[in-house]
Every structure is written in structure tokens, then in C-alpha cells.
Motif scaffolding. Structure first.
Motif, PDB file in Angstrom:
ATOM      1  N   HIS A   1       0.863  -1.167   0.000  1.00  0.00           N
ATOM      2  CA  HIS A   1       0.000   0.000   0.000  1.00  0.00           C
ATOM      3  C   HIS A   1       0.909   1.228   0.000  1.00  0.00           C
ATOM      4  O   HIS A   1       1.678   1.429   0.939  1.00  0.00           O
ATOM      5  CB  HIS A   1      -0.870  -0.028   1.261  1.00  0.00           C
ATOM      6  CG  HIS A   1      -2.164   0.685   1.123  1.00  0.00           C
ATOM      7  ND1 HIS A   1      -2.252   2.057   0.988  1.00  0.00           N
ATOM      8  CD2 HIS A   1      -3.450   0.232   1.115  1.00  0.00           C
ATOM      9  CE1 HIS A   1      -3.526   2.415   0.920  1.00  0.00           C
ATOM     10  NE2 HIS A   1      -4.274   1.314   0.991  1.00  0.00           N
TER      11      HIS A   1
ATOM     12  N   GLU B   1      -5.509   3.028   4.879  1.00  0.00           N
ATOM     13  CA  GLU B   1      -6.639   2.934   3.958  1.00  0.00           C
ATOM     14  C   GLU B   1      -7.521   4.184   4.048  1.00  0.00           C
ATOM     15  O   GLU B   1      -8.021   4.682   3.030  1.00  0.00           O
ATOM     16  CB  GLU B   1      -7.446   1.674   4.264  1.00  0.00           C
ATOM     17  CG  GLU B   1      -6.714   0.386   3.872  1.00  0.00           C
ATOM     18  CD  GLU B   1      -7.445  -0.857   4.322  1.00  0.00           C
ATOM     19  OE1 GLU B   1      -8.398  -0.731   5.120  1.00  0.00           O
ATOM     20  OE2 GLU B   1      -7.066  -1.964   3.882  1.00  0.00           O
ATOM     21  N   TRP B   2      -7.708   4.691   5.271  1.00  0.00           N
ATOM     22  CA  TRP B   2      -8.485   5.927   5.447  1.00  0.00           C
ATOM     23  C   TRP B   2      -7.779   7.088   4.766  1.00  0.00           C
ATOM     24  O   TRP B   2      -8.417   7.918   4.094  1.00  0.00           O
ATOM     25  CB  TRP B   2      -8.672   6.199   6.945  1.00  0.00           C
ATOM     26  CG  TRP B   2      -9.538   7.412   7.222  1.00  0.00           C
ATOM     27  CD1 TRP B   2     -10.895   7.428   7.363  1.00  0.00           C
ATOM     28  CD2 TRP B   2      -9.091   8.759   7.373  1.00  0.00           C
ATOM     29  NE1 TRP B   2     -11.329   8.703   7.617  1.00  0.00           N
ATOM     30  CE2 TRP B   2     -10.244   9.552   7.624  1.00  0.00           C
ATOM     31  CE3 TRP B   2      -7.857   9.383   7.336  1.00  0.00           C
ATOM     32  CZ2 TRP B   2     -10.172  10.921   7.813  1.00  0.00           C
ATOM     33  CZ3 TRP B   2      -7.769  10.756   7.533  1.00  0.00           C
ATOM     34  CH2 TRP B   2      -8.922  11.522   7.773  1.00  0.00           C
TER      35      TRP B   2
ATOM     36  N   GLN C   1      -5.390   0.122   8.714  1.00  0.00           N
ATOM     37  CA  GLN C   1      -6.679   0.805   8.604  1.00  0.00           C
ATOM     38  C   GLN C   1      -6.489   2.309   8.416  1.00  0.00           C
ATOM     39  O   GLN C   1      -7.198   2.952   7.641  1.00  0.00           O
ATOM     40  CB  GLN C   1      -7.538   0.524   9.833  1.00  0.00           C
ATOM     41  CG  GLN C   1      -8.089  -0.876   9.904  1.00  0.00           C
ATOM     42  CD  GLN C   1      -9.067  -1.052  11.053  1.00  0.00           C
ATOM     43  OE1 GLN C   1      -9.525  -0.083  11.656  1.00  0.00           O
ATOM     44  NE2 GLN C   1      -9.393  -2.305  11.364  1.00  0.00           N
TER      45      GLN C   1
ATOM     46  N   SER D   1      -5.773   6.892   2.262  1.00  0.00           N
ATOM     47  CA  SER D   1      -5.899   6.690   0.818  1.00  0.00           C
ATOM     48  C   SER D   1      -7.231   7.215   0.296  1.00  0.00           C
ATOM     49  O   SER D   1      -7.304   7.805  -0.795  1.00  0.00           O
ATOM     50  CB  SER D   1      -5.764   5.197   0.503  1.00  0.00           C
ATOM     51  OG  SER D   1      -5.915   4.953  -0.886  1.00  0.00           O
ATOM     52  N   ASP D   2      -8.294   7.036   1.074  1.00  0.00           N
ATOM     53  CA  ASP D   2      -9.629   7.472   0.647  1.00  0.00           C
ATOM     54  C   ASP D   2      -9.822   8.986   0.779  1.00  0.00           C
ATOM     55  O   ASP D   2     -10.677   9.559   0.089  1.00  0.00           O
ATOM     56  CB  ASP D   2     -10.708   6.754   1.474  1.00  0.00           C
ATOM     57  CG  ASP D   2     -10.768   5.261   1.169  1.00  0.00           C
ATOM     58  OD1 ASP D   2     -10.293   4.863   0.081  1.00  0.00           O
ATOM     59  OD2 ASP D   2     -11.262   4.510   2.022  1.00  0.00           O
ATOM     60  N   HIS D   3      -9.073   9.640   1.688  1.00  0.00           N
ATOM     61  CA  HIS D   3      -9.336  11.046   1.993  1.00  0.00           C
ATOM     62  C   HIS D   3      -8.219  11.999   1.576  1.00  0.00           C
ATOM     63  O   HIS D   3      -8.370  13.213   1.724  1.00  0.00           O
ATOM     64  CB  HIS D   3      -9.599  11.210   3.499  1.00  0.00           C
ATOM     65  CG  HIS D   3     -10.848  10.541   3.989  1.00  0.00           C
ATOM     66  ND1 HIS D   3     -10.905   9.197   4.284  1.00  0.00           N
ATOM     67  CD2 HIS D   3     -12.099  11.019   4.211  1.00  0.00           C
ATOM     68  CE1 HIS D   3     -12.129   8.878   4.684  1.00  0.00           C
ATOM     69  NE2 HIS D   3     -12.868   9.963   4.644  1.00  0.00           N
ATOM     70  N   LYS D   4      -7.117  11.497   1.081  1.00  0.00           N
ATOM     71  CA  LYS D   4      -5.971  12.366   0.770  1.00  0.00           C
ATOM     72  C   LYS D   4      -6.311  13.284  -0.417  1.00  0.00           C
ATOM     73  O   LYS D   4      -7.118  12.943  -1.298  1.00  0.00           O
ATOM     74  CB  LYS D   4      -4.729  11.531   0.450  1.00  0.00           C
ATOM     75  CG  LYS D   4      -4.766  10.774  -0.884  1.00  0.00           C
ATOM     76  CD  LYS D   4      -3.463  10.008  -1.078  1.00  0.00           C
ATOM     77  CE  LYS D   4      -3.385   9.417  -2.477  1.00  0.00           C
ATOM     78  NZ  LYS D   4      -4.376   8.373  -2.716  1.00  0.00           N
TER      79      LYS D   4
ATOM     80  N   GLU E   1       0.438   4.461   0.521  1.00  0.00           N
ATOM     81  CA  GLU E   1       0.266   5.368   1.660  1.00  0.00           C
ATOM     82  C   GLU E   1       0.871   4.754   2.922  1.00  0.00           C
ATOM     83  O   GLU E   1       1.511   5.451   3.721  1.00  0.00           O
ATOM     84  CB  GLU E   1      -1.220   5.685   1.877  1.00  0.00           C
ATOM     85  CG  GLU E   1      -1.826   6.603   0.833  1.00  0.00           C
ATOM     86  CD  GLU E   1      -2.226   5.862  -0.435  1.00  0.00           C
ATOM     87  OE1 GLU E   1      -2.639   6.525  -1.393  1.00  0.00           O
ATOM     88  OE2 GLU E   1      -2.129   4.610  -0.453  1.00  0.00           O
TER      89      GLU E   1
END
Length: 823
Positions: free
Chosen positions: A523, A589-590, A586, A592-595, A525
Motif C-alpha cells: 500500500h 486505507e483511510w 486501517q 488513501s480514501d481522503h488524501k 500510503e
């Protein structure tokens, strides 16, 4: 020391039986195998067996001193004992002979060695008496080497008087042992608890002892049944294992479960023995008394055996007390307490520590007068255990003094208290708490059968989120478990079941527990996050790690991480939100979704500290500076108090950085400053110490900045920066908390960041003697103690790194404390 009981059975071992007359013949035969002078030392290095007993009493028959040694000891441990006690003869078995050969080579001991196997089955004429000589009460009877937690083993010298006092206590004063008692020999006889409880006391009274061939449950049950044993002496872990087997069967039947509840309510031994007759017959049908010692008995285990109709008696003591200090009286059982003071023994609590005095207390440690003086003071034995005595005289053990963990903030944590709470979880079979890297950590042996009932989740995930996370929510902040390690190996314990806390860190390091076979987390990030955290924390980072529980991120770490996430990914992640993620995976992943971007960079503390903050500095009461001036005169009357270097405090903003030795340190520093300097100087205090309205009122008028490191870490640090930006001075203790041993602690770098980014000088301040005057835990300062305060020349940031600034200030103070001039 041996009853002349004729044809009465003395020892059984499997199918072999010996009468007392046959035992006396064996002892006589073994005594003829070697020649030693009275008072000489004879080592017995063997597992439990009848010949162990023959060898032991033959030593007393020769007027010598017995030295039992753990048959599972290493060659190095045995070599130390041989070198220390210098034996004139050694008994060993075929199972220990190889270790003994290595140990004698290491120690240079050339004492004659006798192999028990060669003589155990020898035919001997029965004798009417053991022919033991008349020993003087204060003659040394036995030397037992304690393993201890640090340093070399110490040889505890126990006298015949020590032993007789214990025998009388449980046969005459508390009639547990009788001449017709039948006692199971189960625990290794080199420990004083089973040595007296399962061998010396029964044979002194003419009772019978039954030796279990092994610790296997089949051998134990068979020995109990065949010999109709009446007294079982064991350690809490044995009783816990037995109880689990019984309860599992009871829980399989709704009727048995109901009867168990009824028996608990009725509290009738007669009813319980009738209803649970099958259990009693399983143990031979004659077992009346269960004696627990060596460690604390779990309250539930004790209560369950009581419900089943057994008399559960718990004792407390140590080798140095031969061994009993307190014991439970039949009919006066309080599960959770090891009973009341033994006859002829006195106990009291001094500074939380249990101390004991009486004729059962050892002569001292062999060839160790200094070690003896540390624990024997004016006839009182300082046990090192913590506890209290209730109004009825029952003792309660709360922990081990040496095992109390002292955190960097000065808080004391009793690991046993936390372990007991964690062990209530069905998922945990065993656990141990230790302190490393400024974190409370737990090593856990899970109950695999319970975990198997939850498919789709691994052990660490269940333990972390179903056990540790709820535990952390309900305990004080300083008691939180910050990291866990899962193992499939038994935790290190003594032969009597005490957890060896000092070996836990070694176990974790040796096995790299829970860092093995971690899944790859591919990943981008996460890769950036892991790289940043590894550099900051100086340790390996894994996807499953929790920022707080595994990495132990402190307030400054979180602020820096928050700023780095903002700069690298363009997201704002408050520390409260950060704690909601179960793992770094986790969190990644957060992110990655919000950057909004992904540009790696360093934390820009300059931007953080220069953000606009609306902070109104508290006004200063004139009475406040007057109080500081007055305290100086009080100190000069009470202490031998001196100061110098106050002119090194520059005009304008600066950070005053003292080392931290006592609760008076803030006053020590401020009291010698000039009035103008005092009015320009601000302290900072944690919000939890100023929650009362009155205290907040005083803080607002006495140059105190209240910060809340739990709610808004970033704003708290910005508040400190604002004080300096408004041309004021700030007192910061870089260690963060008082020293626990007088030594300088680690300097946290918050003060260095403020100095570098705001370009303000730091004035190192040396406080010397305050620790001796008022160490942590002392209520009143020592009169006329020498205390000095010295302000050193200011240190300027001059482009140095944060770490370099912190190290330079620390070095300046350290050199002064050690008597050297600062650089």
C-alpha cells in the motif's frame, strides 16, 4: 526429628512400602556410605524419590548440614552453589549426574559423589530408632538456596529451632497434621514449603507420606486413591488445573450446575460431600485438607473447592521464615487471604511492606552478612511483599515491592493487579505485565480452545480489541497496556508457580513474539507512513500495529504525526480520530480514501508554532511574587540552601530548563529570581491537576498556563509558544517528571523545538540535593539538607537540530551535577 513409630507405614512409592523401622535402617545404611565432620555441608541433587529422604536424614544423623539443590538447575547454577557452600559430600541421581559432572568441573569441587540409584534398593536391617543425635536448637539444620530475581542465589540458613516452631504450629496449635495423617509428596523437596509440609512434619509425627512417581495426572490420582491421602499440599496452578477439569464436567450438565449453585448458597460441607461424592471418591475418598502456598491462590479457585466440600487452607511465607508467617485456621477460612499470624510470630506493615518477627526467622544468609543486614533489621524480616492486615488480623497480599513498576511520570503500577484483571478473560490462559521503552506491555499466552470458537479472526486481533481495548477504557491512563505480545510458550515461573517478571523482557526479545509471519501490506500510503514512524520511533513498524498500543506515541509524537499527515497528504487528522483506527493498515486505507495529495515532506514545526493563537496570558497578582520571595527565606531557614548565576537569565524571552528532583523544584528556581523576572515567567501545568474552580482561579492569577494534552495537543504546544512570542519567560522541566533515583532522566525535546523555531535561548538550571531532601514518597523534607540552585550560561539554538539542543542542555546540567565545569 523422626518419630519411632515401629511397624507403622512411613513411605509409599508406587507399589513399594516402608515402615518406620525399615526407614531407620535405610538411613543408617546411607549414613555409612560417607564420612564427614559434624557441621559439614552435604548436597542432595536429585528428583523426588525415597532415597532422597534416606540421604537427607543420613546428613542429620552425621551431625552435618543438608543442602538440597533443584534437580532442574543448570550446571552454572549448581557450580555456583558448590563453590559457595563447599560440600564435603554430594548425593545425586542418574538423572542429574551429567549436570553434576559439568558443575564440579566449573566449580573445581572435588567432594565425593554418591549415586542414589546404586543404594536405593539395598537391603537393610530394620532398626527401632533413627539414631539421630541431639541437635542444639540454634544449630544450622539446612541451607536452602533461593533463586531470587537478581544477583546470585543466597543460601538461607535454617536452624532446628526454626523447623520445630513450624512443626508445633501446625500440629499442636493448629492441629492440621495428626499421627494418622497421610500426606502426598508432590512438589520438589528442595523447596522449604514441601520439604517441611510433605516430609519433615509428617515423619516427625509418625504419619505416612506417599510419593507420587511423577506430576502426571494419572500418577497423582492413583497415589491419592491407593493411599487414601488426607492432606494435599500444592501450588495454586495445580489447584487451578484440577478445578478446571472438575468445572468443565459440571458445566456439561444442567443438573450438576444447579447443584453446584445450591451448594455455594448453602455453604454446607456435609451437603457438598454428599452431592459431589464422585469428586471426593476420585481423590481417594479421604482427602480433607488442601493446602496452598508458594503463590497467591485465585479467589474463584478457592471458593469452588470450598463449594465442592474441601477444606482449603492457604498460607503465606518465604524460605527465610522456614517457611510460614501466616496460615489459615480450619473453620476460619477467608478465601483471598493467606490467614492469620502463626503462633509465636509477629507481623506488621511498615511503609506498605510486610515484616515478620519470631523464632521461625532464619539465622541469616550463608557467607552474606550484607545481604542479611538488608532483610533482617532489629530482628524483623523485611519480606519485600506488600500487603495489609484487616481489623480481624487477616493478612492480604497486594504485590511484590521489587516488582512494582515505577513509570516515567512517577506513578506506581502493581503488575499483579493488572494481570489478575486480564486473567478474568476466557481468552487468556496466562499473562505477564512488564515495562519497556516507556510503555506498559503485556505478554499473553492465549487459550487456543476459546479462540477457536471465533472463526475468521487471529489471536492477536481478538486479544487486542476484545480484551485489551476494553481493559484500557476502564483503567486510569497510566495503567493502559500499550503493546501486547502473543506467545505459544509457557511464561517463566518458579517451581512453585510464581511468575518471574524479570524474565519477561528477555523472553519477548528472544522470540520476537508477534513480529513473526506478519502479512505483507502492499500500500503506497502505508509505505510512507511506516517509513516516517520507523524514523521517529526508532523501531520496526508493522501493518497490524496500533499507534498507541504498539508504538506508544506520546503527545509530541501525535502532534508531529498530525502535522506530517497534513503536509504529506493534505488531510487533518486530530489525535482523537487517530486513536479510532485499529491498526496502521486501517489508518493508511483511510488516508488513501481522503488524501488530496501525496508529497512526502518533513514536519514543519515553524508553521505549527507560528499559527495564530488567541491566548490571553493570565494577569499576575503582586502577592504571587511576594510568596516566591517569602519561600526563599523559608528555604534558607529549613535547608542549607544556596543559589548563584541568576544574572545568566537574559532580558526578553527565554526558556528556563531545570532538572527535576523534587516537588519543590518550581519554588526552588523561582524563589531566587528577581521580582521583575518572576513576573515575566510562566509555568505550565496539566489540566487534570487544575480541575477545581478554586485552583483554576489561582492559576489564572499566578502565571500558570493550563494545557490539556488529551484534548488538543497541537493547541497546547502552540500556547507555550505564544508565551515566548509575547516576550515572556517559560519554565519547562525537560525530563517531564521527577527523578526516581537521583539520576538525570531523558530530556524530551519539546523545549528544544520551541527554542529552535522561535530562536529563544535556553538557560540550563542545576538543582542539586533536592532529591535527597525530598525523594518521591517522602512526606516531609529532611531538615538541614543541602540544596543548591545554579543558573548556567544561556544556550542559543544557533541552527542546531532539536536533538542536539536537548543533548547540549542535558550535558551542561550533567557535567555540573558530576562536579565538572560545563562546556
Amino acid at each position: 526429628m523422626l518419630k519411632e513409630a515401629g511397624q507403622h507405614s512411613a513411605i509409599t512409592y508406587g507399589s513399594d512400602k516402608l515402615t518406620y523401622e525399615q526407614l531407620f535402617g535405610k538411613i543408617h545404611h546411607f549414613a555409612g556410605l560417607y564420612q564427614v565432620e559434624p557441621g559439614a555441608h552435604v548436597v542432595i541433587f536429585s528428583e523426588n524419590r525415597p532415597s532422597w529422604i534416606y540421604a537427607f536424614y543420613s546428613v542429620w544423623k552425621k551431625g552435618a548440614v543438608a543442602v538440597p539443590v533443584d534437580y532442574m538447575a543448570t550446571a552454572a547454577e549448581v557450580a555456583y552453589i558448590l563453590g559457595d557452600c563447599d560440600p564435603s559430600a554430594i548425593f545425586c541421581s542418574s538423572g542429574t549426574s551429567a549436570i553434576l559432572r559439568e558443575a564440579t568441573g566449573l566449580s573445581g569441587c572435588n567432594a565425593p559423589v554418591l549415586l542414589l540409584d546404586d543404594h536405593e534398593a539395598s537391603g537393610c536391617e530394620p532398626l527401632p530408632s533413627a539414631g539421630l543425635p541431639g541437635h542444639q536448637p540454634d544449630d544450622t539444620a539446612v541451607i536452602i538456596y533461593t533463586s531470587g530475581t537478581t544477583g546470585s542465589p543466597k543460601g538461607v540458613m535454617l536452624t532446628f529451632r526454626n523447623i520445630i516452631v513450624n512443626i508445633d504450629a501446625v500440629s499442636r496449635h493448629i492441629p492440621i497434621y495428626k499421627s494418622d495423617s497421610r500426606v502426598l509428596v508432590l512438589l520438589p523437596l528442595h523447596h522449604v514449603f514441601p520439604l517441611l509440609g510433605t516430609m519433615i512434619i509428617p515423619l516427625y509425627l509418625g504419619s505416612m507420606i506417599a510419593i507420587s512417581p511423577s506430576m502426571a495426572s494419572e500418577d497423582i490420582i492413583r497415589t491419592l486413591q491407593v493411599n487414601k491421602v488426607t492432606i494435599l499440599i500444592g501450588v495454586p496452578r495445580l489447584y487451578a488445573a484440577i478445578r478446571k477439569g472438575i468445572k468443565d464436567k459440571i458445566n456439561q450438565s444442567s443438573l450438576a450446575t444447579l447443584l453446584f449453585r445450591i451448594a455455594r448458597k448453602l455453604n454446607s460441607k456435609k451437603f457438598s460431600k454428599t452431592v459431589f461424592g464422585t469428586v471426593h471418591r476420585k481423590f481417594g475418598g479421604a482427602l480433607e485438607t488442601l493446602v496452598a502456598g508458594g503463590a497467591a491462590l485465585d479467589v474463584e479457585v478457592g471458593n469452588d473447592f470450598k463449594t465442592l466440600g474441601f477444606e482449603v487452607l492457604e498460607g503465606y511465607g518465604m524460605t527465610e521464615a522456614a517457611p510460614m508467617i501466616t496460615f489459615t485456621r480450619p473453620g476460619r477460612v477467608r478465601i483471598g487471604s493467606p490467614g492469620e499470624c502463626m503462633p509465636e510470630v509477629q507481623i506488621q506493615i511498615i511503609d506498605g511492606e510486610i515484616v515478620a518477627k519470631g523464632p521461625n526467622i532464619m539465622k541469616g544468609y550463608y557467607k552474606s552478612p550484607e545481604a542479611t543486614a538488608e532483610v533482617l533489621k532489629n530482628g524483623w524480616l523485611y519480606t519485600g511483599d506488600l500487603g495489609h492486615i484487616d481489623k480481624d488480623g487477616f493478612l492480604y497480599i497486594t504485590g511484590r515491592k521489587k516488582e512494582i513498576i515505577v513509570l516515567s511520570n512517577g506513578k506506581n503500577v502493581n503488575p499483579v493487579e493488572l494481570e489478575d484483571e486480564l486473567l478474568t478473560s476466557p481468552y487468556i490462559k496466562d499473562c505477564g505485565i512488564f515495562f519497556e521503552n516507556d510503555q506498559l506491555q503485556a505478554i499473553i499466552l492465549p487459550d487456543q480452545a476459546e479462540l477457536a470458537a471465533i472463526p475468521g479472526r487471529d489471536a492477536e486481533d481478538i486479544l487486542k480489541w476484545d480484551v485489551i481495548e476494553p481493559f484500557n477504557r476502564k483503567v486510569s491512563a497510566y495503567k493502559k497496556i500499550m503493546r501486547i505480545h502473543v506467545t505459544d510458550q509457557e511464561l517463566p515461573r518458579t517451581r512453585l508457580g510464581k511468575l518471574q517478571h524479570h524474565k519477561l523482557i528477555e523472553l519477548v526479545h528472544k522470540q520476537h513474539i508477534s513480529d513473526i509471519s506478519q502479512p505483507v501490506f502492499d500500500h503506497p500510503e502505508y509505505a510512507l507512513i511506516a517509513d516516517y514512524l520507523e524514523k521517529e520511533k526508532g523501531q520496526r513498524v508493522l501493518p497490524s500495529y496500533h499507534p498507541e498500543m504498539d508504538l506508544g506515541m506520546d503527545s509530541l509524537d501525535k502532534v508531529g504525526f498530525q502535522a506530517w499527515l497534513q503536509q504529506t497528504f493534505g488531510i487533518d487528522l486530530p489525535p482523537q480520530k487517530m486513536a479510532e483506527f485499529a491498526s496502521l493498515a486501517q489508518l493508511a486505507e483511510w488516508v488513501s480514501d481522503h488524501k488530496v495529495r501525496m508529497e512526502e515532506g518533513d514536519v514543519n514545526w515553524n508553521d505549527i508554532l507560528r499559527e495564530k493563537l488567541d491566548l490571553k496570558l493570565p494577569s499576575t497578582w503582586k502577592i504571587g511574587s511576594l510568596a516566591f520571595r517569602l519561600s526563599r527565606h523559608i528555604f534558607q531557614l529549613y535547608f542549607r540552601y544556596s543559589s548563584k548565576g541568576v544574572d545568566n537569565i537574559p532580558d526578553g524571552p527565554c526558556i528556563i530548563a531545570p532538572n527535576h528532583q523534587s516537588s519543590f523544584d518550581g519554588l526552588f528556581v523561582a524563589s531566587v529570581m528577581k521580582t521583575k523576572q518572576i513576573r515575566e515567567t510562566y509555568f505550565y501545568a496539566k489540566e487534570q491537576h487544575f480541575r477545581q474552580k478554586f485552583l483554576k482561579y489561582l492559576a489564572a492569577r499566578n502565571n500558570i498556563i493550563i494545557v490539556n494534552l488529551n484534548v488538543d495537543l497541537k493547541q497546547s504546544i502552540q500556547a507555550l509558544a505564544e508565551v515566548l512570542r509575547q516576550e515572556k519567560k517559560l519554565i519547562i522541566f525537560p525530563e517531564g517528571t521527577r527523578t526516581l533515583n537521583g539520576e538525570l532522566g531523558h530530556f524530551k525535546k519539546t523545549f528544544a523545538i520551541l527554542s529552535s523555531e522561535l530562536n529563544v535561548p535556553i538557560v540550563p538550571v542545576v538543582i542539586d540535593g533536592a532529591f535527597k531532601a525530598l525523594p518521591k514518597g517522602r512526606r516531609f523534607a529532611r531538615l538541614w539538607a543541602r540544596v543548591r540552585v545554579e543558573f548556567l550560561p544561556a544556550v542559543h539554538p544557533e541552527g542546531r537540530s532539536y536533538d542536539a539542543i536537548a543533548a547540549l542542555v542535558m550535558n551542561q546540567i550533567q557535567r555540573k551535577l558530576s562536579g565538572k565545569e560545563p562546556d
